[in-house]
Design an enzyme around this catalytic site. Structure first.
Site, PDB file in Angstrom:
ATOM      1  N   GLY A  47      37.366  56.603  21.448  1.00 45.44           N
ATOM      2  CA  GLY A  47      37.942  56.481  22.777  1.00 45.44           C
ATOM      3  C   GLY A  47      38.747  55.202  22.861  1.00 45.44           C
ATOM      4  N   GLN A  52      43.117  48.184  26.753  1.00 45.87           N
ATOM      5  CA  GLN A  52      42.904  47.701  25.380  1.00 45.87           C
ATOM      6  C   GLN A  52      44.211  47.539  24.611  1.00 45.87           C
ATOM      7  OE1 GLN A  52      39.595  50.728  24.555  1.00 45.87           O
ATOM      8  NE2 GLN A  52      38.956  48.959  23.350  1.00 45.87           N
ATOM      9  N   CYS A 100      33.066  49.018  19.934  1.00 45.34           N
ATOM     10  CA  CYS A 100      34.283  48.994  20.734  1.00 45.34           C
ATOM     11  C   CYS A 100      35.389  48.394  19.881  1.00 45.34           C
ATOM     12  CB  CYS A 100      34.049  48.147  21.982  1.00 45.34           C
ATOM     13  SG  CYS A 100      35.486  48.049  23.056  1.00 45.34           S
ATOM     14  N   LEU A 101      36.568  48.993  19.933  1.00 46.81           N
ATOM     15  CA  LEU A 101      37.679  48.480  19.128  1.00 46.81           C
ATOM     16  C   LEU A 101      38.095  47.079  19.583  1.00 46.81           C
ATOM     17  CD1 LEU A 101      39.855  51.702  18.700  1.00 46.81           C
ATOM     18  CD2 LEU A 101      38.111  50.777  17.165  1.00 46.81           C
ATOM     19  N   HIS A 142      31.475  54.274  28.853  1.00 50.79           N
ATOM     20  CA  HIS A 142      32.012  53.113  28.126  1.00 50.79           C
ATOM     21  C   HIS A 142      33.506  52.942  28.426  1.00 50.79           C
ATOM     22  CE1 HIS A 142      32.424  50.520  24.363  1.00 50.79           C
ATOM     23  NE2 HIS A 142      33.681  50.836  24.642  1.00 50.79           N
ATOM     24  N   GLU A 143      34.261  54.047  28.354  1.00 45.74           N
ATOM     25  CA  GLU A 143      35.717  53.945  28.549  1.00 45.74           C
ATOM     26  C   GLU A 143      36.066  53.597  29.989  1.00 45.74           C
ATOM     27  OE1 GLU A 143      37.504  53.580  26.064  1.00 45.74           O
ATOM     28  OE2 GLU A 143      36.071  54.345  24.610  1.00 45.74           O
ATOM     29  N   HIS A 146      35.938  50.009  30.910  1.00 43.66           N
ATOM     30  CA  HIS A 146      37.109  49.196  30.561  1.00 43.66           C
ATOM     31  C   HIS A 146      38.071  49.077  31.747  1.00 43.66           C
ATOM     32  CE1 HIS A 146      36.801  48.262  26.286  1.00 43.66           C
ATOM     33  NE2 HIS A 146      36.416  49.496  26.012  1.00 43.66           N
TER      34      HIS A 146
HETATM   35 NI    NI Z   1      35.567  50.029  24.165  1.00 36.51          NI
END
Ligand code: NI
Length: 173
Positions: A47, A52, A100-101, A142-143, A146
């Protein structure tokens, strides 16, 4: 199509509340979404949220067919979710490991609701909703976090369950 640089924890944009999308089905929106999928795929993510890659708008993409980073996760259809809202169903929570990226190389254990209904819009502006559970519900929470300026480390209750993925995976093997 472009793989964008992923902002990392510490960048102030990741802490901002993103703005709702007001215009759908525009070339700019389609191109942003393509960049998000390209970036997610390039990093083998499941995701990605627009902030991000430096865009403070309420857009997330996610999906999984088979992922080396999450070999035990079920499949989730490739999804574009804009201006999302989440309704938690019941009070079942479960702990699970997240990455997480924007927090590369790390994993942390986070409690998330097990089941929820999410709704929002696709790139064309059509509203949809889904009733989901387990890993799918975790990814959405989670997404969407953000978009509210929240990264998963701020949700970790037990900091002994936070560390480098290589260390944690070698313990669990
Ligand atoms: Ni993330």
């Amino acid at each position: 199509m472009a793989v964008k640089q992923v902002l990392r924890m510490g960048h102030p944009l990741l802490l901002q509340v993103s703005k709702p999308v007001e215009e759908f089905n525009t070339p700019a929106l389609h191109s942003l979404i393509q960049d998000m999928f390209d970036t997610m795929d390039a990093h083998e993510g499941v995701g990605l949220a627009a902030p991000q890659i430096g865009v403070s708008q309420r857009i997330v993409v996610f999906g999984i067919t088979h992922n080396r980073r999450y070999p035990d996760a079920g499949s989730i259809p490739m999804t574009v979710l804009i201006n999302p809202s989440i309704q938690i169903i019941g009070d079942d929570c479960c702990f699970g490991w997240e990455g997480c990226l924007s927090v590369p190389g790390m994993r942390g254990e986070v409690a998330r609701a097990n089941r929820l209904i999410y709704s929002g819009f696709d790139a064309q502006g059509s509203r949809f909703e889904r009733d989901v559970g387990d890993f799918h519900a975790r990814v959405v929470q989670h997404e969407v976090d953000h978009l509210d300026g929240l990264l998963y480390p701020s949700r970790i209750e037990n900091m002994s369950r936070f560390g480098f993925a290589e260390e944690i995976e070698s313990l669990e093997r």
